[in-house]
Scaffold this active site. Structure first.
Site, mmCIF file in Angstrom:
data_model
loop_
_atom_site.group_PDB
_atom_site.id
_atom_site.type_symbol
_atom_site.label_atom_id
_atom_site.label_comp_id
_atom_site.label_asym_id
_atom_site.label_seq_id
_atom_site.Cartn_x
_atom_site.Cartn_y
_atom_site.Cartn_z
ATOM 1 N N ALA A 107 -29.523 -55.786 145.442
ATOM 2 C CA ALA A 107 -29.062 -57.087 144.940
ATOM 3 C C ALA A 107 -27.791 -56.853 144.142
ATOM 4 O O ALA A 107 -27.535 -55.742 143.689
ATOM 5 C CB ALA A 107 -30.129 -57.711 144.055
ATOM 6 N N GLY A 138 -33.883 -55.035 146.923
ATOM 7 C CA GLY A 138 -34.122 -56.261 147.683
ATOM 8 C C GLY A 138 -33.966 -56.075 149.179
ATOM 9 O O GLY A 138 -34.575 -56.790 149.972
ATOM 10 N N GLU A 167 -37.168 -54.653 150.370
ATOM 11 C CA GLU A 167 -38.141 -55.757 150.313
ATOM 12 C C GLU A 167 -37.956 -56.724 151.484
ATOM 13 O O GLU A 167 -38.932 -57.219 152.055
ATOM 14 C CB GLU A 167 -38.016 -56.492 148.981
ATOM 15 C CG GLU A 167 -38.477 -55.617 147.818
ATOM 16 C CD GLU A 167 -38.192 -56.226 146.461
ATOM 17 O OE1 GLU A 167 -39.152 -56.569 145.758
ATOM 18 O OE2 GLU A 167 -37.010 -56.366 146.103
ATOM 19 N N GLU A 185 -35.370 -49.859 141.448
ATOM 20 C CA GLU A 185 -35.261 -50.788 140.308
ATOM 21 C C GLU A 185 -35.601 -50.141 138.970
ATOM 22 O O GLU A 185 -35.051 -50.514 137.933
ATOM 23 C CB GLU A 185 -36.179 -52.003 140.517
ATOM 24 C CG GLU A 185 -35.696 -53.014 141.533
ATOM 25 C CD GLU A 185 -36.115 -52.691 142.955
ATOM 26 O OE1 GLU A 185 -35.916 -53.543 143.821
ATOM 27 O OE2 GLU A 185 -36.618 -51.576 143.205
#
Length: 269
Positions: free
Chosen positions: A77, A122, A125, A145
């Site tokens: 992200a 992300g 994910e 993260e």
């Protein structure tokens, strides 16, 4: 014909995606190569719109999500977008992405990730929200993260555990270490590895085996298989914890250090 026209009109409306429909297979390419296809609010919103197109357009029987260029699928992200968000804004951010990823996971048509490079944060994910994954031998997966004083917020803690098992998922989540293509195959995170130039071709070969079958039977298979691993509570907990991270000094330090390209000093506060 009307449907196709409507589709073509929409096709040029995306700023961050390139979409194409051929032989009942809809390809969505995340197109921000200069940012390694990083997710921001525009990408998430447009991805949501493209996924609605998969649901609504009867000409689409299956879909592929991939990234442009050969470096990244989605390298994470945009961290700059995280700076200055409070706890509630953090929770809202996680929910927006999670909602789109649930629409992908629960689509009545197969949506497959063709992972052509880095799939981090992300991006990992997003790949995991797809029904299954293929990758090029250059691909690397990971949930880094924790290095930012954060946790995954788009379902990563849940889907990684479902896909590769608790022990391996724990190690990946707690170290932030990357998983290369051959490990991803060994772990069952991907179904196939190909050379970069054969990735989309191989994905289409598999999808062509699916598009000729009854769409009703396919939808039922997807729904039933999803029911085997569904646990809404876990996702809600993740969203909550992701939001909580935004209220910590460690997260402020982690994101600042990342943007300043220095090592973070975490104090546990």
């Amino acid at each position: 014909e009307q449907m196709e026209c409507k589709h073509l009109k929409k096709r040029n409306m995306y700023q961050t995606l390139i979409t194409a429909l051929a032989e009942n297979i809809f390809t969505i390419t995340i197109n921000r190569p200069e940012k390694l296809n990083a997710l921001n609010s525009t990408v998430i919103r447009e991805l949501g719109e493209a996924v609605e197109e998969i649901y609504q357009n009867t000409a689409i029987r299956a879909a592929i999500i991939t990234g442009s260029g050969n470096k990244a699928f989605v390298a994470g992200a945009d961290i700059s977008g995280f700076a200055g968000l409070n706890r509630e804004q953090g929770r809202k951010l996680a929910k927006e992405g999670s909602d789109v990823f649930f629409r992908i996971e629960n689509a009545p048509k197969p949506i497959v990730a063709a992972v052509n490079g880095f799939a981090l944060g992300g991006g990992c994910e997003l790949a995991m929200a797809c029904h299954f994954r293929l990758c090029s031998d250059l691909a690397q997966f990971g949930q880094p993260e924790v290095n930012l004083g954060l946790i995954p917020g788009y379902g990563g803690t849940q889907r990684l555990t479902q896909l590769i098992g608790k022990g391996r998922a724990m190690e990946a989540l707690l170290t932030g270490n990357l998983i290369n293509a051959s490990l991803a195959l060994q772990y069952g995170l991907v179904n196939y590895i190909t050379p970069p130039n054969e990735l989309l071709e191989k994905t289409k070969v598999i999808l062509n085996q699916i598009t000729g079958k009854s769409p009703l039977a396919i939808a039922k298979c997807i729904a039933a298989a999803n029911a085997a691993v569904g646990n809404e509570k876990g996702y809600a907990l993740e969203t909550e914890k992701f939001g909580e991270s935004f209220g910590t000094e460690d997260m402020k330090e982690g994101t600042a250090a990342f943007l300043e390209k220095r090592k973070p000093v975490f104090k546990g506060s």
